[in-house]
Write a protein that holds these residues in place. Structure first.
Motif, PDB file in Angstrom:
ATOM      1  N   THR A  11       0.917  -1.091  -0.265  1.00  0.00           N
ATOM      2  CA  THR A  11      -0.166  -0.079  -0.014  1.00  0.00           C
ATOM      3  C   THR A  11       1.098   1.200  -0.282  1.00  0.00           C
ATOM      4  N   PRO A  12      -0.138   2.260  -0.446  1.00  0.00           N
ATOM      5  CA  PRO A  12       1.348   3.386  -0.767  1.00  0.00           C
ATOM      6  C   PRO A  12       1.863   3.742   0.753  1.00  0.00           C
ATOM      7  N   GLY A  13       3.118   3.507   0.087  1.00  0.00           N
ATOM      8  CA  GLY A  13       4.224   4.324   1.831  1.00  0.00           C
ATOM      9  C   GLY A  13       4.855   2.982   3.373  1.00  0.00           C
ATOM     10  N   ASN A  14       3.801   2.280   2.366  1.00  0.00           N
ATOM     11  CA  ASN A  14       4.379   1.201   2.877  1.00  0.00           C
ATOM     12  C   ASN A  14       5.786  -0.082   2.862  1.00  0.00           C
ATOM     13  N   ALA A  15       6.337   0.241   1.794  1.00  0.00           N
ATOM     14  CA  ALA A  15       7.088  -0.382   0.894  1.00  0.00           C
ATOM     15  C   ALA A  15       7.747  -1.056   2.392  1.00  0.00           C
ATOM     16  N   ASP A  16       9.038   0.413   2.795  1.00  0.00           N
ATOM     17  CA  ASP A  16       9.642   0.207   3.760  1.00  0.00           C
ATOM     18  C   ASP A  16       9.108  -1.025   4.955  1.00  0.00           C
ATOM     19  N   ARG A  17       8.070  -0.896   4.961  1.00  0.00           N
ATOM     20  CA  ARG A  17       7.769  -1.470   6.571  1.00  0.00           C
ATOM     21  C   ARG A  17       7.176  -3.140   6.508  1.00  0.00           C
ATOM     22  N   LEU A  18       6.388  -3.190   4.828  1.00  0.00           N
ATOM     23  CA  LEU A  18       6.377  -4.705   4.860  1.00  0.00           C
ATOM     24  C   LEU A  18       7.509  -5.330   4.333  1.00  0.00           C
ATOM     25  N   ALA A  19       8.937  -4.828   4.079  1.00  0.00           N
ATOM     26  CA  ALA A  19       9.974  -5.429   3.902  1.00  0.00           C
ATOM     27  C   ALA A  19      10.255  -6.429   5.178  1.00  0.00           C
ATOM     28  N   ALA A  20      10.614  -4.815   5.724  1.00  0.00           N
ATOM     29  CA  ALA A  20      10.881  -5.237   7.245  1.00  0.00           C
ATOM     30  C   ALA A  20       9.845  -6.533   7.956  1.00  0.00           C
ATOM     31  N   VAL A  21       8.792  -6.464   7.436  1.00  0.00           N
ATOM     32  CA  VAL A  21       7.840  -7.360   8.270  1.00  0.00           C
ATOM     33  C   VAL A  21       8.438  -8.794   7.625  1.00  0.00           C
ATOM     34  N   LEU A  22       8.532  -8.762   6.082  1.00  0.00           N
ATOM     35  CA  LEU A  22       8.800  -9.553   5.995  1.00  0.00           C
ATOM     36  C   LEU A  22      10.594 -10.476   5.610  1.00  0.00           C
ATOM     37  N   GLU A  66       5.994 -17.633  13.021  1.00  0.00           N
ATOM     38  CA  GLU A  66       6.820 -16.651  13.144  1.00  0.00           C
ATOM     39  C   GLU A  66       5.907 -16.594  11.564  1.00  0.00           C
ATOM     40  N   VAL A  67       6.212 -17.238  10.499  1.00  0.00           N
ATOM     41  CA  VAL A  67       5.599 -16.883   9.413  1.00  0.00           C
ATOM     42  C   VAL A  67       4.529 -16.628   9.787  1.00  0.00           C
ATOM     43  N   GLN A  68       3.574 -17.278  10.172  1.00  0.00           N
ATOM     44  CA  GLN A  68       2.308 -16.977  10.201  1.00  0.00           C
ATOM     45  C   GLN A  68       1.437 -15.888  11.041  1.00  0.00           C
ATOM     46  N   ALA A  69       2.552 -15.299  11.827  1.00  0.00           N
ATOM     47  CA  ALA A  69       2.791 -13.586  12.233  1.00  0.00           C
ATOM     48  C   ALA A  69       3.403 -12.685  11.239  1.00  0.00           C
ATOM     49  N   ALA A  70       4.301 -13.030  11.229  1.00  0.00           N
ATOM     50  CA  ALA A  70       4.670 -12.297   9.514  1.00  0.00           C
ATOM     51  C   ALA A  70       3.645 -11.692   8.483  1.00  0.00           C
ATOM     52  N   ILE A  71       2.890 -12.836   8.307  1.00  0.00           N
ATOM     53  CA  ILE A  71       1.675 -12.783   7.555  1.00  0.00           C
ATOM     54  C   ILE A  71       0.743 -11.884   7.477  1.00  0.00           C
ATOM     55  N   ALA A  72       0.465 -12.270   9.247  1.00  0.00           N
ATOM     56  CA  ALA A  72      -0.382 -11.346   9.754  1.00  0.00           C
ATOM     57  C   ALA A  72      -0.275  -9.912  10.032  1.00  0.00           C
ATOM     58  N   ALA A  73       0.663  -9.825   9.914  1.00  0.00           N
ATOM     59  CA  ALA A  73       1.601  -8.229  10.135  1.00  0.00           C
ATOM     60  C   ALA A  73       1.355  -7.584   8.796  1.00  0.00           C
ATOM     61  N   GLY A  74       2.001  -8.263   8.069  1.00  0.00           N
ATOM     62  CA  GLY A  74       2.015  -7.663   6.426  1.00  0.00           C
ATOM     63  C   GLY A  74       0.665  -7.436   5.321  1.00  0.00           C
ATOM     64  N   ARG A  75      -0.112  -7.938   5.937  1.00  0.00           N
ATOM     65  CA  ARG A  75      -1.337  -8.767   4.691  1.00  0.00           C
ATOM     66  C   ARG A  75      -2.142  -6.859   4.948  1.00  0.00           C
ATOM     67  N   PRO A  76      -2.199  -6.195   6.198  1.00  0.00           N
ATOM     68  CA  PRO A  76      -2.710  -4.450   5.820  1.00  0.00           C
ATOM     69  C   PRO A  76      -1.873  -4.009   4.686  1.00  0.00           C
ATOM     70  N   MET A  77      -0.813  -4.464   4.752  1.00  0.00           N
ATOM     71  CA  MET A  77       0.508  -3.731   4.511  1.00  0.00           C
ATOM     72  C   MET A  77       0.040  -3.738   2.394  1.00  0.00           C
ATOM     73  N   ILE A  78      -0.349  -4.699   2.046  1.00  0.00           N
ATOM     74  CA  ILE A  78      -0.291  -5.656   0.225  1.00  0.00           C
ATOM     75  C   ILE A  78      -1.194  -5.221   0.254  1.00  0.00           C
ATOM     76  N   ASP A  79      -1.552  -4.750  -0.902  1.00  0.00           N
ATOM     77  CA  ASP A  79      -1.996  -3.479  -1.620  1.00  0.00           C
ATOM     78  C   ASP A  79      -2.160  -4.849  -3.368  1.00  0.00           C
TER      79      ASP A  79
END
Length: 87
Positions: A11-22, A66-79
């Motif tokens: 999602t706009p402006g969240n690429a760094d955050r998404l990359a960090a979560v993944l 840990e993968v499930q947690a990353a998926i849950a945290a990252g999902r809202p930031m994936i467009d």
């Protein structure tokens, strides 16, 4: 060997955050390489390049807490998912 190369659109402006979560996922059984990188030509693009001992090892990794947690945290930031290549 099983390879997976995916491009996600954040999602706009969240690429760094998404990359960090993944990238926060630690070592996974059967995984030889797991690389998360920003796309230099797309402000919202994130590439994930994975190398596994088998497709089954990759599938099993999706059940790890840990993968499930990353998926849950990252999902809202994936467009969206732009590309997915299996090798």
């Amino acid at each position: 060997m099983y390879g997976l190369i995916s491009k996600l659109t954040a999602t706009p402006g969240n690429a760094d955050r998404l990359a960090a979560v993944l990238a926060s996922v630690g070592p996974m059984p059967g995984c030889f390489s797991y690389v998360v990188a920003r796309d230099l030509s797309d402000a919202d693009g994130v590439w994930v390049t994975e190398l596994w001992e088998s497709a089954e090892a990759h599938r099993r990794s999706l059940d790890l807490p840990e993968v499930q947690a990353a998926i849950a945290a990252g999902r809202p930031m994936i467009d969206g998912f732009e590309h997915r290549f299996e090798t």
